[in-house]
Design a protein around this motif. Structure first.
Motif, PDB file in Angstrom:
ATOM      1  N   ALA A 152       0.828  -1.210   0.000  1.00 35.14           N
ATOM      2  CA  ALA A 152       0.000   0.000   0.000  1.00 35.14           C
ATOM      3  C   ALA A 152       0.861   1.258   0.000  1.00 35.14           C
ATOM      4  CB  ALA A 152      -0.937   0.001   1.217  1.00 35.14           C
ATOM      5  N   ALA A 153       1.949   1.233   0.773  1.00 34.72           N
ATOM      6  CA  ALA A 153       2.828   2.409   0.842  1.00 34.72           C
ATOM      7  C   ALA A 153       3.510   2.649  -0.498  1.00 34.72           C
ATOM      8  CB  ALA A 153       3.864   2.216   1.949  1.00 34.72           C
ATOM      9  N   VAL A 154       3.932   1.570  -1.152  1.00 35.06           N
ATOM     10  CA  VAL A 154       4.590   1.695  -2.460  1.00 35.06           C
ATOM     11  C   VAL A 154       3.599   2.228  -3.487  1.00 35.06           C
ATOM     12  CG1 VAL A 154       5.616   0.354  -4.342  1.00 35.06           C
ATOM     13  CG2 VAL A 154       6.372  -0.042  -1.978  1.00 35.06           C
ATOM     14  N   CYS A 155       2.373   1.688  -3.469  1.00 36.13           N
ATOM     15  CA  CYS A 155       1.332   2.168  -4.396  1.00 36.13           C
ATOM     16  C   CYS A 155       1.063   3.655  -4.146  1.00 36.13           C
ATOM     17  CB  CYS A 155       0.034   1.380  -4.201  1.00 36.13           C
ATOM     18  SG  CYS A 155       0.095  -0.318  -4.792  1.00 36.13           S
ATOM     19  N   GLY A 156       1.006   4.013  -2.887  1.00 32.75           N
ATOM     20  CA  GLY A 156       0.735   5.406  -2.530  1.00 32.75           C
ATOM     21  C   GLY A 156       1.817   6.347  -3.024  1.00 32.75           C
ATOM     22  N   ALA A 157       3.028   5.822  -3.211  1.00 39.79           N
ATOM     23  CA  ALA A 157       4.147   6.642  -3.674  1.00 39.79           C
ATOM     24  C   ALA A 157       4.237   6.669  -5.204  1.00 39.79           C
ATOM     25  CB  ALA A 157       5.449   6.120  -3.070  1.00 39.79           C
ATOM     26  N   GLY A 158       3.271   6.046  -5.880  1.00 37.81           N
ATOM     27  CA  GLY A 158       3.240   6.119  -7.342  1.00 37.81           C
ATOM     28  C   GLY A 158       3.942   4.978  -8.054  1.00 37.81           C
ATOM     29  N   ALA A 159       4.482   4.015  -7.280  1.00 39.30           N
ATOM     30  CA  ALA A 159       5.122   2.835  -7.872  1.00 39.30           C
ATOM     31  C   ALA A 159       4.146   1.656  -7.783  1.00 39.30           C
ATOM     32  CB  ALA A 159       6.434   2.542  -7.163  1.00 39.30           C
ATOM     33  N   LEU A 160       4.609   0.461  -8.187  1.00 38.09           N
ATOM     34  CA  LEU A 160       3.704  -0.691  -8.198  1.00 38.09           C
ATOM     35  C   LEU A 160       3.975  -1.597  -7.004  1.00 38.09           C
ATOM     36  CD1 LEU A 160       1.430  -1.963 -10.006  1.00 38.09           C
ATOM     37  CD2 LEU A 160       3.204  -3.467 -10.920  1.00 38.09           C
ATOM     38  N   GLY A 161       3.018  -1.672  -6.092  1.00 40.13           N
ATOM     39  CA  GLY A 161       3.122  -2.589  -4.948  1.00 40.13           C
ATOM     40  C   GLY A 161       2.717  -3.990  -5.361  1.00 40.13           C
ATOM     41  N   PHE A 162       3.247  -4.980  -4.647  1.00 40.48           N
ATOM     42  CA  PHE A 162       2.952  -6.388  -4.961  1.00 40.48           C
ATOM     43  C   PHE A 162       2.601  -7.155  -3.706  1.00 40.48           C
ATOM     44  CE2 PHE A 162       4.245  -6.786  -9.378  1.00 40.48           C
ATOM     45  CZ  PHE A 162       3.707  -8.018  -9.760  1.00 40.48           C
ATOM     46  N   LEU A 163       1.683  -8.091  -3.844  1.00 39.37           N
ATOM     47  CA  LEU A 163       1.420  -9.067  -2.787  1.00 39.37           C
ATOM     48  C   LEU A 163       2.100 -10.368  -3.185  1.00 39.37           C
ATOM     49  CD1 LEU A 163      -2.396  -8.426  -2.177  1.00 39.37           C
ATOM     50  CD2 LEU A 163      -0.465  -7.674  -0.736  1.00 39.37           C
ATOM     51  N   ALA A 164       2.746 -11.028  -2.230  1.00 43.10           N
ATOM     52  CA  ALA A 164       3.409 -12.305  -2.486  1.00 43.10           C
ATOM     53  C   ALA A 164       2.478 -13.418  -2.030  1.00 43.10           C
ATOM     54  CB  ALA A 164       4.731 -12.357  -1.726  1.00 43.10           C
ATOM     55  N   ALA A 165       1.946 -14.170  -3.003  1.00 43.85           N
ATOM     56  CA  ALA A 165       0.989 -15.227  -2.649  1.00 43.85           C
ATOM     57  C   ALA A 165       1.691 -16.521  -2.242  1.00 43.85           C
ATOM     58  CB  ALA A 165       0.051 -15.496  -3.830  1.00 43.85           C
ATOM     59  N   GLY A 166       2.979 -16.621  -2.530  1.00 45.88           N
ATOM     60  CA  GLY A 166       3.714 -17.850  -2.217  1.00 45.88           C
ATOM     61  C   GLY A 166       3.650 -18.177  -0.736  1.00 45.88           C
ATOM     62  N   MET A 167       3.400 -19.459  -0.431  1.00 47.83           N
ATOM     63  CA  MET A 167       3.354 -19.956   0.948  1.00 47.83           C
ATOM     64  C   MET A 167       2.212 -19.352   1.777  1.00 47.83           C
ATOM     65  SD  MET A 167       7.437 -20.341   1.745  1.00 47.83           S
ATOM     66  CE  MET A 167       7.944 -18.692   1.335  1.00 47.83           C
ATOM     67  N   ARG A 168       1.197 -18.814   1.104  1.00 48.92           N
ATOM     68  CA  ARG A 168      -0.020 -18.328   1.759  1.00 48.92           C
ATOM     69  C   ARG A 168      -1.162 -19.236   1.299  1.00 48.92           C
ATOM     70  NH1 ARG A 168       1.614 -14.999   4.733  1.00 48.92           N
ATOM     71  NH2 ARG A 168       1.882 -12.769   4.604  1.00 48.92           N
ATOM     72  N   THR A 169      -2.237 -19.297   2.065  1.00 47.42           N
ATOM     73  CA  THR A 169      -3.400 -20.048   1.599  1.00 47.42           C
ATOM     74  C   THR A 169      -4.212 -19.158   0.655  1.00 47.42           C
ATOM     75  OG1 THR A 169      -4.860 -19.257   3.357  1.00 47.42           O
ATOM     76  CG2 THR A 169      -3.554 -21.255   3.833  1.00 47.42           C
ATOM     77  N   PRO A 170      -5.039 -19.773  -0.194  1.00 48.83           N
ATOM     78  CA  PRO A 170      -5.907 -18.963  -1.064  1.00 48.83           C
ATOM     79  C   PRO A 170      -6.778 -17.994  -0.259  1.00 48.83           C
ATOM     80  CG  PRO A 170      -5.917 -21.250  -1.788  1.00 48.83           C
ATOM     81  CD  PRO A 170      -5.147 -21.216  -0.491  1.00 48.83           C
ATOM     82  N   GLU A 171      -7.239 -18.426   0.912  1.00 44.42           N
ATOM     83  CA  GLU A 171      -8.087 -17.567   1.753  1.00 44.42           C
ATOM     84  C   GLU A 171      -7.293 -16.343   2.226  1.00 44.42           C
ATOM     85  OE1 GLU A 171      -7.670 -20.923   2.276  1.00 44.42           O
ATOM     86  OE2 GLU A 171      -9.550 -21.425   1.254  1.00 44.42           O
ATOM     87  N   GLU A 172      -6.062 -16.591   2.672  1.00 44.36           N
ATOM     88  CA  GLU A 172      -5.228 -15.464   3.117  1.00 44.36           C
ATOM     89  C   GLU A 172      -4.977 -14.497   1.963  1.00 44.36           C
ATOM     90  OE1 GLU A 172      -2.519 -17.633   6.583  1.00 44.36           O
ATOM     91  OE2 GLU A 172      -1.935 -17.825   4.496  1.00 44.36           O
ATOM     92  N   LEU A 173      -4.754 -15.061   0.773  1.00 43.14           N
ATOM     93  CA  LEU A 173      -4.501 -14.210  -0.389  1.00 43.14           C
ATOM     94  C   LEU A 173      -5.720 -13.322  -0.666  1.00 43.14           C
ATOM     95  CD1 LEU A 173      -2.990 -13.218  -2.875  1.00 43.14           C
ATOM     96  CD2 LEU A 173      -3.802 -15.252  -4.106  1.00 43.14           C
ATOM     97  N   ALA A 174      -6.910 -13.929  -0.634  1.00 42.37           N
ATOM     98  CA  ALA A 174      -8.127 -13.153  -0.892  1.00 42.37           C
ATOM     99  C   ALA A 174      -8.278 -12.031   0.131  1.00 42.37           C
ATOM    100  CB  ALA A 174      -9.352 -14.075  -0.875  1.00 42.37           C
ATOM    101  N   GLU A 175      -7.957 -12.348   1.391  1.00 37.61           N
ATOM    102  CA  GLU A 175      -8.048 -11.321   2.439  1.00 37.61           C
ATOM    103  C   GLU A 175      -7.053 -10.184   2.203  1.00 37.61           C
ATOM    104  OE1 GLU A 175      -7.500 -13.269   6.214  1.00 37.61           O
ATOM    105  OE2 GLU A 175      -9.279 -14.532   5.859  1.00 37.61           O
ATOM    106  N   GLU A 176      -5.844 -10.562   1.782  1.00 39.55           N
ATOM    107  CA  GLU A 176      -4.827  -9.530   1.551  1.00 39.55           C
ATOM    108  C   GLU A 176      -5.216  -8.628   0.376  1.00 39.55           C
ATOM    109  OE1 GLU A 176      -0.811 -10.917   1.308  1.00 39.55           O
ATOM    110  OE2 GLU A 176      -0.729 -11.137   3.494  1.00 39.55           O
ATOM    111  N   ILE A 177      -5.772  -9.228  -0.662  1.00 39.28           N
ATOM    112  CA  ILE A 177      -6.197  -8.413  -1.807  1.00 39.28           C
ATOM    113  C   ILE A 177      -7.279  -7.428  -1.361  1.00 39.28           C
ATOM    114  CG2 ILE A 177      -7.346  -8.460  -4.071  1.00 39.28           C
ATOM    115  CD1 ILE A 177      -5.948 -11.166  -4.591  1.00 39.28           C
TER     116      ILE A 177
END
Ligand SMILES: Cc1cc2nc3c(=O)[nH]c(=O)nc-3n(C[C@H](O)[C@H](O)[C@H](O)COP(=O)(O)O)c2cc1C
Length: 334
Positions: free
Chosen positions: A27-52
């Motif tokens: 979120a901080a990177v996105c707020g600064a005008g760059a591209l933020g990323f979520l790392a889905a590796g080693m997370r469950t699909p449910e956790e990923l959905a929550e993070e998105i």
């Protein structure tokens, strides 16, 4: 017009699985005008959905989600047993080896439903039908490559951008297999992929750690610089304290299979040196070493932990992510 055309700052925060990546960092990177990323590796699909959902609540900006492409086959079980025995003989209590696909299907379903602006892949090229499905859902598909051959396969599969990863990079090699790739330095790889004349957009990654090196990869034809280690000392990152401290000091890095059964770059330490002969078996060894790594983290033992780091790690700054973005972009014309 794609995501790279819309970015205010041509910097991508590398997905950093295993702790450093957080919603707050993206979120901080996105707020600064760059591209933020979520790392889905080693997370469950449910956790990923929550993070998105959490990231969407924090920003309206474009962002990416990164998935691990599963290995086609397990490693040699006899070699895995040998390695576990070696650890046990040294007095450790290794975990059970487990070959699994990091919930690939479940996570593909989550991204198809959630439609993040970018889905990037590492450790392999997803099948063309998966990339087609991403496109139909409205997401761009980016594929990490480490050689001209991998780039060719990714282009044929329909990738919208290639994340060209040089050997300088911290963390796991994104190679499609342990014997593909070729350990290219980042500038050589960008040149071999066509540089500014590449038929597919290039995102450069590996050892980019200063404003001048960001400018250098843009000059070499990349549309953006994907930076990992330089964000790991940000307060928004989830990097462990021992790891943060180690990043700050000059120390050599090396590529090892000792922690996970897949080649990865980290700060050279005792565990790496003790296990130069770990077999190719990801993610079996990830699970075998999990209790050892957890214990090392608990005890603050930097010698027993996977201290993933790019070659420029000591140049990383302890500063909020927005400041790191602004600093890294300093030498780019406005
Ligand atoms: C701690 C750590 C975790 C990483 N996790 C991922 C990941 O989940 N997915 C991915 O595609 N790349 C991952 N990478 C590699 C980054 O995408 C990127 O290529 C690398 O950080 C670039 O080198 P640098 O660290 O010198 O900037 C990771 C790197 C590090 C250091």
């Amino acid at each position: 017009v794609g995501v790279l055309d819309r970015l205010r700052v041509p910097i991508v925060q590398a997905p950093l699985a295993g702790g450093p990546s957080t919603v707050e960092l993206a979120a901080a990177v996105c707020g600064a005008g760059a591209l933020g990323f979520l790392a889905a590796g080693m997370r469950t699909p449910e956790e990923l959905a929550e993070e998105i959902a959490a990231l969407r609540a924090a920003t309206d900006a474009d962002f990416g989600v990164n998935l691990f492409v599963p290995a086609p086959a397990p490693g040699d079980p006899a070699e895995v047993s040998r390695y576990a025995r070696q650890l046990r003989d040294a007095g450790a209590e290794p975990g059970e080896p487990r070959f699994e696909d990091d919930a690939w299907k479940g996570k593909v379903e989550v991204v198809l439903a959630e439609r993040p602006p970018v889905v990037s892949f590492t450790f392999g090229c997803p099948p063309a039908d998966v990339i087609r499905a991403m496109h139909e859902a409205g997401s761009e598909a980016w594929v990490t490559v480490t050689s001209p051959e991998e780039a060719e396969r990714a282009r044929e599969a329909g990738a919208d951008a290639l994340v060209a990863q040089g050997i300088e990079a911290g963390g796991h090699r994104g190679a499609f297999s342990e014997d593909s790739g070729g350990d290219f330095g980042l500038l050589a790889l960008l040149a071999l992929l066509g540089g500014p004349d590449s038929p597919v957009a290039l995102v450069a990654t590996g050892g980019i750690s200063t404003p001048a090196t960001v400018a250098a990869v843009i000059a070499a034809g990349a549309r953006a610089a994907q930076v990992g280690t330089a964000f790991m000392r940000c307060p928004e990152a989830g990097t462990k304290a021992v790891h943060r401290d180690a990043l700050a000091d000059p120390a050599p890095t090396a590529v090892t299979r000792a922690f996970t059964g897949r080649r990865a770059r980290g700060i050279r330490n005792r565990f790496m040196d003790e296990h130069p002969d770990a077999p190719t078996a990801y993610p079996e060894l990830l699970h075998v070493t999990a209790p050892l790594r957890a214990r090392a983290a608990r005890e603050g033992d930097a010698g027993g932990l996977n201290l993933w780091a790019g070659q420029g790690h000591e140049l990383s700054r302890e500063a909020p992510a927005a400041e790191v973005v602004a600093w890294l972009a300093e030498r780019l014309g406005a």
